[in-house]
Design an enzyme around this catalytic site. Structure first.
Site, short mmCIF file in Angstrom:
data_model
loop_
_atom_site.label_atom_id
_atom_site.label_comp_id
_atom_site.label_asym_id
_atom_site.label_seq_id
_atom_site.Cartn_x
_atom_site.Cartn_y
_atom_site.Cartn_z
N GLU A 102 0.92 -1.52 -0.04
CA GLU A 102 -0.09 0.06 -0.16
C GLU A 102 1.35 1.41 0.06
O GLU A 102 2.18 0.90 0.29
CB GLU A 102 -1.30 -0.15 1.09
CG GLU A 102 -1.93 -1.36 1.45
CD GLU A 102 -2.80 -1.99 2.14
OE1 GLU A 102 -1.63 -1.54 3.89
OE2 GLU A 102 -2.98 -2.55 2.73
N TYR A 221 3.51 2.78 13.41
CA TYR A 221 2.97 2.83 12.38
C TYR A 221 1.84 3.52 12.88
O TYR A 221 1.40 4.71 11.38
CB TYR A 221 2.04 0.98 12.40
CG TYR A 221 2.55 0.52 10.74
CD1 TYR A 221 1.98 0.85 10.07
CD2 TYR A 221 4.15 0.00 11.44
CE1 TYR A 221 2.76 -0.66 9.33
CE2 TYR A 221 4.33 -1.11 9.80
CZ TYR A 221 4.01 -1.01 9.64
OH TYR A 221 4.48 -2.12 7.61
#
Length: 595
Positions: A102, A221
């Site tokens: 992604e 993240y």
């Protein structure tokens, strides 16, 4: 202070306690052409592995280091370049890619080099970045069906389902010092309610996290992709390439490197480095290569040369299967980890590889490539029903993964723009899929995923997509390719300081590390940007190039991103939103509140 530290501090000023400050050096002022070393034409570079990190490092050596291409050699164990960025196949066996990444707008290091690599299909002066951006601006990404359940029924994914305790746990993690998370797992921090929330379902399947894995990496993240949280439910925050990522990125990059004279050598497993190590210096003297026929080769290196190592391998020991054969679960021959293990024996600065590769049962999952044949294929019709998009229109189809939340395997499926492969017939739809829990027993086939053939996995998918009554037709018109990867999430294993080497470890004169098992300030793994950042840092550090490595996009310090994310985590309602609206009404800052 070493050359690397000079570059590091220029790009990431360090506070007294060692934490990098965020500095917005993303303006054009920092996009200068650095002056190369005076002796660069006589220096040589040896890059271990041909994954995306090595390929980008070679490009930085040529573009910014001005090293002659013929002085750069890439040593690859396999017969093709690209590493995990693979993609191949034909109409006889079907097409396969082991994965897809992604991507987003703020991949500062990756796009920095791709803006100068000639496009795959568009004519000069267009570049890979131009081609990628034009594709995405003309066909914006959106996933109208992020979650299904109850055998093919779409369900809303916009409400995150976090209770107050879960929201506070997220805030606590964001505020925690990274050292407080060392060797902790996600389930050590969050309770069962959180782990069963819509938010975590979206999170774990989007990034391939499992609850026994690293809390440290989850924290990174959260900081790194804070600005994407409002787009988690429909993946509108993401961008995807036109074709599979091997064709879209590896092919044009390799073509450009070869045009510059870069040498690619295959069937070359680098298993060790000869080094001279003293109290203050670590110098590579030779690269030791083992060929497929068992012969050995020693490549001499001077202290003015450059050796860049991709340590570890997420696709090592991949076992392949098909419609009739299960993909074997191989864990015995860790050739791709041999070099790192040998280096770790020489000095503690090279990290501890066994922290990541010693327990494959916790890092394995299986990927599937479905080849659906025929425009009226039942599975293609189902995808159109769920998404409203025609799978064979050449435009965005699923817009990212569709996750089956009540699957024991935790299966997901994505179909990007078609065709995904050159040579793919116009009436074929190729989808990529994976199962996060491959040891669980399937809900339909009654077997662990790792024991299943492609036909059995296809049947499980048909069950969960509400197509079991059409299975015989689907089976006869589908080709399945399987890949079991025991170490695919090895970099997510709980870790602490020193387990991963620095890009240029302390005292190293001519050695740098690249890829997913390297320590970089603030950045996270399992991204193309992570590999590109290590490449940029290694090349700029070893050549002492006077150009800033761009910092992580500072979204975590942007009040707009913080407010939008808070609203998302609170099921679409901004905590204290009414009070803020009253305070800011009619002021210059009124527009910062998320709509």
């Amino acid at each position: 202070m070493t050359n690397f530290q000079t570059v590091y501090q220029r790009s990431f000023p360090v506070s007294p306690d060692g934490d990098p400050y965020v500095q917005n050096d993303l303006g054009l002022y920092t996009h200068n052409h650095p002056v190369p070393p005076a002796d660069v034409a006589t220096r040589r570079a040896y890059l271990v592995g041909s994954g995306i990190g090595s390929l980008i490092a070679a490009a930085y050596l040529v573009r910014d280091g001005q090293m002659p291409g013929e002085n750069i050699t890439i040593l690859e164990e396999l017969a093709v370049p690209g590493g995990a960025f693979d993609g191949s196949g034909d109409t006889e066996k079907g097409f396969i890619a082991r994965g897809g990444r992604e991507m987003g707008q703020h991949f500062e290091c990756f796009w920095d080099i791709m803006k100068d690599i000639p496009a795959l299909e568009m004519p000069a002066p267009y570049t890979v970045l131009d081609e990628f951006r034009i594709t995405n601006e003309n066909d914006p990404n959106r996933n109208p069906c992020r979650i299904i359940n109850h055998q093919g029924h779409r369900r809303d994914a916009y409400r995150m389902g976090l209770n107050r305790k879960g929201q506070l746990a997220v805030l606590k993690l964001l505020f925690a010092r990274e050292s407080d998370t060392y060797y902790k797992s996600i389930e050590d921090w969050f309770d069962e309610d959180f782990l069963h929330s819509t938010f975590y379902t979206l999170w774990k399947t989007m990034f391939a996290f499992e609850q026994w894995q690293s809390l440290t990496e989850m924290k990174r993240y959260m900081h790194r992709f804070l600005q994407y949280m409002p787009g988690f439910s429909d993946l509108s925050c993401l961008r995807f390439s036109k074709y599979n990522q091997n064709d879209s990125f590896v092919v044009p990059l390799v073509r450009w490197l070869k045009d510059q004279g870069v040498v690619f050598r295959y069937d070359c497993l680098v298993h060790d480095l000869e080094m001279t190590i003293t109290a203050h210096r670590k110098v590579v003297d030779a690269v030791l290569v083992r060929h497929g026929d068992g012969t050995e080769e020693r490549i001499g290196v001077t202290d003015r040369d450059v050796v860049l190592v991709t340590n570890g391998s997420l696709t090592e020991c991949t076992g392949y299967g098909d419609m009739d054969q299960a993909a074997p679960y191989n864990t015995d021959e860790l050739a791709g980890w041999e070099l790192w293990r040998n280096l770790a024996k020489k000095s503690a600065v090279f990290g501890r590889p066994d922290v990541f590769c010693a327990d494959p049962d916790k890092t394995v999952w299986e990927s599937i490539s479905f080849n659906f044949i025929g425009a009226d294929h039942p599975f293609l019709r189902k995808i159109k029903e769920l998404t409203g998009n025609d799978p064979l229109s050449g435009r965005t189809v699923t817009g990212g993964i569709i996750t089956v939340e009540d699957s024991s395997w935790c299966i997901s499926l994505t179909m990007n723009r078609q065709p995904q492969f050159h040579g793919q017939p116009e009436d074929w739809g190729v989808a990529w899929a994976y199962g996060l829990y491959p040891f669980a027993v399937g809900d339909c086939v009654g077997k662990p995923m790792l024991e299943c053939t492609g036909e059995e996995i296809l049947k499980e998918y048909c069950y969960h997509f509400g197509l079991l009554d059409q299975f015989e037709e689907i089976r006869s018109r589908t080709k399945v390719r399987l890949a079991t990867m025991p170490y695919i999430t090895a970099f997510f294993m709980p870790r602490g300081k020193g387990d991963r080497p620095e890009v240029i470890p302390d005292g190293c004169v001519n050695l740098g590390f690249l890829g997913q098992f390297v320590e970089t300030p603030d950045d996270c793994v399992f991204t193309t940007e992570g590999s590109a950042r290590t490449a940029m840092m290694a090349v700029y550090g070893l050549l002492d190039l006077d150009r800033d490595v761009p910092p992580i996009w500072p979204a975590q310090y942007d009040i707009r991103a913080l407010l939008a994310s808070a609203k998302t985590l609170n099921n679409g309602t901004l905590p204290g939103g009414r009070l803020l609206a009253r305070l800011l009404k009619g002021s210059y800052y009124e527009d910062i509140l998320p709509s």
